[in-house]
Design a protein around this motif. Sequence first.
Motif, mmCIF file in Angstrom:
data_model
loop_
_atom_site.group_PDB
_atom_site.id
_atom_site.type_symbol
_atom_site.label_atom_id
_atom_site.label_comp_id
_atom_site.label_asym_id
_atom_site.label_seq_id
_atom_site.Cartn_x
_atom_site.Cartn_y
_atom_site.Cartn_z
ATOM 1 N N ASP A 18 45.041 87.038 72.221
ATOM 2 C CA ASP A 18 44.758 88.401 73.991
ATOM 3 C C ASP A 18 44.418 86.559 74.785
ATOM 4 O O ASP A 18 43.846 87.364 75.223
ATOM 5 N N LEU A 19 45.704 86.241 74.703
ATOM 6 C CA LEU A 19 45.740 85.107 75.504
ATOM 7 C C LEU A 19 46.038 84.852 77.141
ATOM 8 O O LEU A 19 47.048 85.701 77.085
ATOM 9 N N GLY A 20 45.262 84.234 77.662
ATOM 10 C CA GLY A 20 46.141 83.480 79.149
ATOM 11 C C GLY A 20 45.691 84.810 80.165
ATOM 12 O O GLY A 20 46.781 85.037 80.991
ATOM 13 N N VAL A 21 44.554 85.588 80.053
ATOM 14 C CA VAL A 21 44.339 86.984 80.339
ATOM 15 C C VAL A 21 43.138 86.295 81.053
ATOM 16 O O VAL A 21 41.997 85.989 80.712
ATOM 17 N N ALA A 22 42.864 86.926 82.022
ATOM 18 C CA ALA A 22 41.435 87.059 83.044
ATOM 19 C C ALA A 22 40.772 88.150 82.521
ATOM 20 O O ALA A 22 39.044 88.282 82.739
ATOM 21 N N THR B 68 39.870 90.904 67.575
ATOM 22 C CA THR B 68 41.098 90.014 68.289
ATOM 23 C C THR B 68 40.504 88.868 69.222
ATOM 24 O O THR B 68 38.939 89.288 69.108
ATOM 25 N N VAL B 69 40.792 88.177 69.812
ATOM 26 C CA VAL B 69 40.410 86.842 70.430
ATOM 27 C C VAL B 69 40.912 86.866 71.995
ATOM 28 O O VAL B 69 42.019 86.887 71.707
ATOM 29 N N THR B 70 40.395 86.942 72.785
ATOM 30 C CA THR B 70 40.352 86.783 73.847
ATOM 31 C C THR B 70 40.188 85.643 74.995
ATOM 32 O O THR B 70 39.634 84.685 74.401
ATOM 33 N N ASP B 71 41.023 84.642 75.974
ATOM 34 C CA ASP B 71 40.483 83.072 76.620
ATOM 35 C C ASP B 71 41.198 83.618 77.769
ATOM 36 O O ASP B 71 42.603 83.747 77.530
ATOM 37 N N GLN B 72 40.896 83.210 78.921
ATOM 38 C CA GLN B 72 42.133 83.402 79.578
ATOM 39 C C GLN B 72 42.587 81.936 80.051
ATOM 40 O O GLN B 72 43.823 81.700 81.054
ATOM 41 N N ALA B 73 42.283 80.973 79.120
ATOM 42 C CA ALA B 73 43.322 79.448 78.996
ATOM 43 C C ALA B 73 44.560 79.960 78.748
ATOM 44 O O ALA B 73 44.733 81.021 77.505
ATOM 45 N N ALA B 74 45.472 79.605 78.382
ATOM 46 C CA ALA B 74 46.996 79.569 78.519
ATOM 47 C C ALA B 74 46.593 79.449 77.258
ATOM 48 O O ALA B 74 46.234 78.544 77.081
ATOM 49 N N PRO B 75 47.863 79.827 76.206
ATOM 50 C CA PRO B 75 48.454 80.001 74.635
ATOM 51 C C PRO B 75 48.158 78.719 74.409
ATOM 52 O O PRO B 75 48.383 77.979 73.477
ATOM 53 N N ASP B 76 49.788 77.533 75.510
ATOM 54 C CA ASP B 76 50.000 76.651 75.150
ATOM 55 C C ASP B 76 48.371 74.876 75.287
ATOM 56 O O ASP B 76 48.145 74.390 74.745
ATOM 57 N N ASP B 77 47.419 75.980 76.262
ATOM 58 C CA ASP B 77 46.547 74.767 76.299
ATOM 59 C C ASP B 77 45.244 75.014 75.383
ATOM 60 O O ASP B 77 44.121 74.138 75.053
ATOM 61 N N LEU B 78 45.523 76.293 74.009
ATOM 62 C CA LEU B 78 44.512 76.404 72.991
ATOM 63 C C LEU B 78 45.354 75.993 71.411
ATOM 64 O O LEU B 78 44.810 76.601 71.143
ATOM 65 N N ALA B 79 46.108 75.244 71.776
ATOM 66 C CA ALA B 79 47.064 74.918 70.450
ATOM 67 C C ALA B 79 46.317 74.498 69.487
ATOM 68 O O ALA B 79 46.202 74.855 68.520
ATOM 69 N N ASP B 80 45.317 73.705 69.730
ATOM 70 C CA ASP B 80 44.112 73.208 68.549
ATOM 71 C C ASP B 80 43.737 74.698 68.097
ATOM 72 O O ASP B 80 43.253 74.665 66.575
ATOM 73 N N SER B 81 42.906 75.337 68.729
ATOM 74 C CA SER B 81 42.091 76.465 68.219
ATOM 75 C C SER B 81 42.644 77.179 67.687
ATOM 76 O O SER B 81 43.234 77.553 67.057
ATOM 77 N N ARG B 82 44.233 77.360 68.139
ATOM 78 C CA ARG B 82 45.085 78.829 67.656
ATOM 79 C C ARG B 82 45.478 78.126 66.365
ATOM 80 O O ARG B 82 45.699 79.357 65.182
ATOM 81 N N ARG B 83 45.345 77.147 65.962
ATOM 82 C CA ARG B 83 45.386 76.357 64.632
ATOM 83 C C ARG B 83 44.880 76.431 63.687
ATOM 84 O O ARG B 83 45.094 76.670 62.147
#
Length: 450
Positions: free
Chosen positions: A57-61, A32-47
Amino acid sequence: MDIKDHKFLVVGLARTGVALCRFLVEHGAMVTVTDQAAPDDLADSRRDIRGLGVVEDLGVAQPRWQGFDAIVVSPGVRPELPWLLAARAAGIPVMGELEVAAPFIRRPLLAVSGTNGKTTTTTLLGEMLTASGVKTLVGGNIGAPVVSLLGRQEAADLLVLEVSSFQLDTASNFHPQAAALLNLTPDHLDRYADYDAYIASKASLFRCQGAGDLQVLNADDPAVAGLDRGLSRVYYFSATRPLKTGARLNHAALKVRLADRREEIFPLSHIRLQGRHNLENIMAALVLALDAGADPKACRDVLATFPGLPHRLEWVADKGGVSFYDDSKGTNVGAVATSLAHFDRPVILIAGGRDKDSDFSLLSGLIAARVKALVLIGETRERLARVWRGLAPAYLADDMASAVARAWELSRPGEVVLLSPACASFDMYRDYAHRGQTFQNLVRELNHAE
């Protein structure tokens, strides 16, 4: 380390996080990967991780951490976050990428750390070894994450890694067979309790070394030279004192003598890279390279052509007799001190950005002696104006375009405009390279308009 069929939480989905996801999945983990940045801001990494079966599990502090077998944090993630402390208290191991990679490293490992000069030294070391016919993989805090190199190590002779204090903080089993600590000046004090804690972090580069391993240390830096040597072999390098072994500056040449070997001489006139600080970087790289079997002639050839790296006291242009230099990588007080000391002409200094709890007063003497005017930007501009009040005229700028225009207006033939911020870039830019490139583009527009 058991990975197969174990549940890992990767914290941070930038370059290192993506590499960790791939590596862990390839070794049979449930990730599982988590990042406090919003999913839309991580589009390249998600790709980049699409199709791996990684749960996001994104967009959560504060992510859900319970139930994992281990948590792997990216270097920019603070290990003392409350939820990570709670996970540790619950018995869940929290580690970094170097710790994950350590059991899988099958080749001798050379590592470089220090407050400043790491990337230049690591790059130079890699080029010296490669030119000598040594099959070398270079990465770590520079370029490729370590875990992305592991699949290629069977075809390599050596691994050469740049390592940061952030990486060392979460890597208790990281064991370089040879390692250099270039220098220590206060940095990242927004993350460490004090300077002593920062020094201890850097010194942990050597914690797993033993007899037969090698430490390469700066004899001219009291904080480095005073470190406990342990059982390792030690070579020092110095630009100011004679040494029986190691590397030293001797008049117009660098001289390197390793135990039971003849002295090798590297004339300064045949070294393209300029600056006292770069001579220290070169000496450290030479000691590591020659100890690892590099050919002295190949090292000389590399030194004759190696131009240095972008945004590190990089000449940009001359306009009307004024020289513009990009030192955007000067993100701490020590780096700016080195850059200011390089010039014997009046300097218009562009500084400022995001503070790292630095003591900017340490630059007061150099600013009074070398700086004609200050052009201050970013979140720290008003604080810098207060700290340096009376040392040089100070002008506040809203952005880099205004800063470059004001510096050009203030400059006269024979002077220098220097971007050396003493701060991080993240208040205004993606990173130091983005900041530096913006500066360079603006300077070239001035040239174009001439």
